[in-house]
Scaffold this active site. Structure first.
Site, mmCIF file in Angstrom:
data_model
loop_
_atom_site.group_PDB
_atom_site.id
_atom_site.type_symbol
_atom_site.label_atom_id
_atom_site.label_comp_id
_atom_site.label_asym_id
_atom_site.label_seq_id
_atom_site.Cartn_x
_atom_site.Cartn_y
_atom_site.Cartn_z
ATOM 1 N N ASN A 161 0.850 -1.177 -0.126
ATOM 2 C CA ASN A 161 -0.166 -0.154 0.024
ATOM 3 C C ASN A 161 1.039 1.134 -0.087
ATOM 4 O OD1 ASN A 161 -1.921 2.075 0.464
ATOM 5 N ND2 ASN A 161 -2.365 1.530 2.422
ATOM 6 N N LYS A 165 0.284 4.076 -0.342
ATOM 7 C CA LYS A 165 -0.376 5.385 0.249
ATOM 8 C C LYS A 165 -0.294 6.635 -0.515
ATOM 9 C CE LYS A 165 -0.103 3.219 5.004
ATOM 10 N NZ LYS A 165 -0.079 3.190 6.181
ATOM 11 N N HIS A 195 -9.497 1.372 5.071
ATOM 12 C CA HIS A 195 -8.233 1.560 5.547
ATOM 13 C C HIS A 195 -8.414 2.575 6.605
ATOM 14 C CE1 HIS A 195 -4.026 2.656 6.554
ATOM 15 N NE2 HIS A 195 -3.755 1.558 5.773
ATOM 16 N N GLU A 245 -6.656 4.890 7.842
ATOM 17 C CA GLU A 245 -6.472 6.403 7.314
ATOM 18 C C GLU A 245 -7.770 6.855 6.680
ATOM 19 O OE1 GLU A 245 -2.649 5.370 5.407
ATOM 20 O OE2 GLU A 245 -1.967 4.931 7.240
ATOM 21 N N GLU A 287 -5.544 -4.853 10.251
ATOM 22 C CA GLU A 287 -4.351 -3.846 10.682
ATOM 23 C C GLU A 287 -4.676 -3.122 11.984
ATOM 24 O OE1 GLU A 287 -2.253 -2.550 6.810
ATOM 25 O OE2 GLU A 287 -4.144 -1.401 7.037
ATOM 26 N N GLY A 293 2.538 2.387 10.879
ATOM 27 C CA GLY A 293 3.509 3.168 10.644
ATOM 28 C C GLY A 293 4.081 3.639 12.003
ATOM 29 N N SER A 310 3.483 -2.309 10.280
ATOM 30 C CA SER A 310 4.715 -2.483 10.298
ATOM 31 C C SER A 310 5.489 -3.970 10.236
ATOM 32 C CB SER A 310 5.258 -2.005 11.668
ATOM 33 O OG SER A 310 4.785 -0.581 12.019
HETATM 34 P P1 13P Z 1 3.100 0.409 7.426
HETATM 35 O O1 13P Z 1 3.618 -0.961 6.944
HETATM 36 O O2 13P Z 1 3.976 1.358 7.170
HETATM 37 O O3 13P Z 1 2.892 0.322 9.077
HETATM 38 O O4 13P Z 1 1.635 0.596 6.997
HETATM 39 C C1 13P Z 1 0.583 -0.443 7.000
HETATM 40 C C2 13P Z 1 -0.529 -0.144 6.290
HETATM 41 O O5 13P Z 1 -1.378 0.727 6.689
HETATM 42 C C3 13P Z 1 -0.705 -0.855 5.070
HETATM 43 O O6 13P Z 1 -2.021 -0.583 4.640
#
Ligand code: 13P
Length: 249
Positions: free
Chosen positions: A9, A11, A94, A96, A166, A172, A212
């Site tokens: 992803n 982002k 997601h 976010e 997740e 992150g 992560s």
């Molecule tokens: P990270 O791998 O940066 O923690 O992000 C995970 C994520 O949100 C994948 O959609």
């Protein structure tokens, strides 16, 4: 036997020209006949990315879609646009998008139905905050998220959906869920799918872990019985992604 899916992803990272550079850099590193590989790229990168991965084992995914078929929805992207552009997967729900853009379980349900209607493979995200985990709400919250998201979806369609667990506190942050914590939730999601549908659907559906995940911890997470792959943020933008894809080598 479920095939593992390793999905990046990206982002809101990578301009179109940067996307092409990254795809080229990763090209030789992400070959593994035993796993499916996908890059979920920003909308503006989709067209050049589909072209750039042609003939390779990599599929392109989107990070969002809108649930209406077409029309006056300025700034949105439809399922038909995604399939016509050559997109195979689409992320929805997601954390976010839930957190910054107010996406609700009901929106996610409408997106799931629309994506399935267009034969896109949905990647439905779910997960709890640290506070919710500390209050012991994790499993019930995730069951609620899944129940609403899958409302009205048939067993035949549900089997093709990918669910990504997740935990928000692991995204992150560099704090990964332990393989036991991740497995506990992924196993419960599978149990719940069996309750909502049947054992066969639960056996077929793929459940990913995200948060992560990196080249160091991927093999252990992916060795768990109910973890069928990863949704990877930060590490998908680096050559580490190749190590994650080849976690079993
Ligand atoms: P990270 O791998 O940066 O923690 O992000 C995970 C994520 O949100 C994948 O959609």
């Amino acid at each position: 036997m479920r095939r593992k899916l390793i999905a990046g992803n990206w982002k809101m990272n990578m301009t179109p020209s940067e996307a092409l550079e990254l795809i080229e850099k990763l090209e030789g590193l992400v070959k593994n006949d035993e796993v499916d590989v996908c890059y979920c790229v920003p909308a503006i990168d989709i067209v050049p990315a589909v072209e750039a991965v042609k003939g390779s084992n990599v599929a392109i995914g989107a990070q969002n879609l809108y649930f209406e078929e077409k029309g006056a929805y300025t700034g949105e992207i439809s399922a038909a646009m995604l399939t016509d552009a050559g997109v195979k997967y689409v992320i929805m729900g997601h954390s976010e998008r839930r957190g910054y853009f107010g996406e609700t379980d009901e929106d996610i349900n409408k997106k799931l139905v629309k994506a399935l209607e267009h034969k896109l493979i949905p990647i439905v995200c779910c997960g709890e905050s640290l506070e919710q985990r500390q209050q012991g709400l994790t499993l019930s919250l995730i069951r609620d998220q899944i129940r609403t998201a899958f409302n009205g979806v048939s067993a035949a369609d549900a089997a093709d959906v990918v669910i990504a667990y997740e935990p928000i506190w692991a995204i992150g942050t560099g704090v990964t869920a332990t393989s036991e914590q991740a497995e506990e939730v992924c196993a419960d999601i599978r149990r719940y799918i069996a309750e909502l549908y049947d054992e066969a659907t639960a056996e077929n559906i793929r459940i990913l872990y995200g948060g992560s995940m990196n080249a160091q911890n991927a093999a252990e997470l992916l060795s768990m019985a109910d973890i069928d792959g990863g949704l990877i943020g930060g590490a998908s933008l680096k050559t580490d992604f190749g190590s994650i894809v080849n976690y079993n080598k």
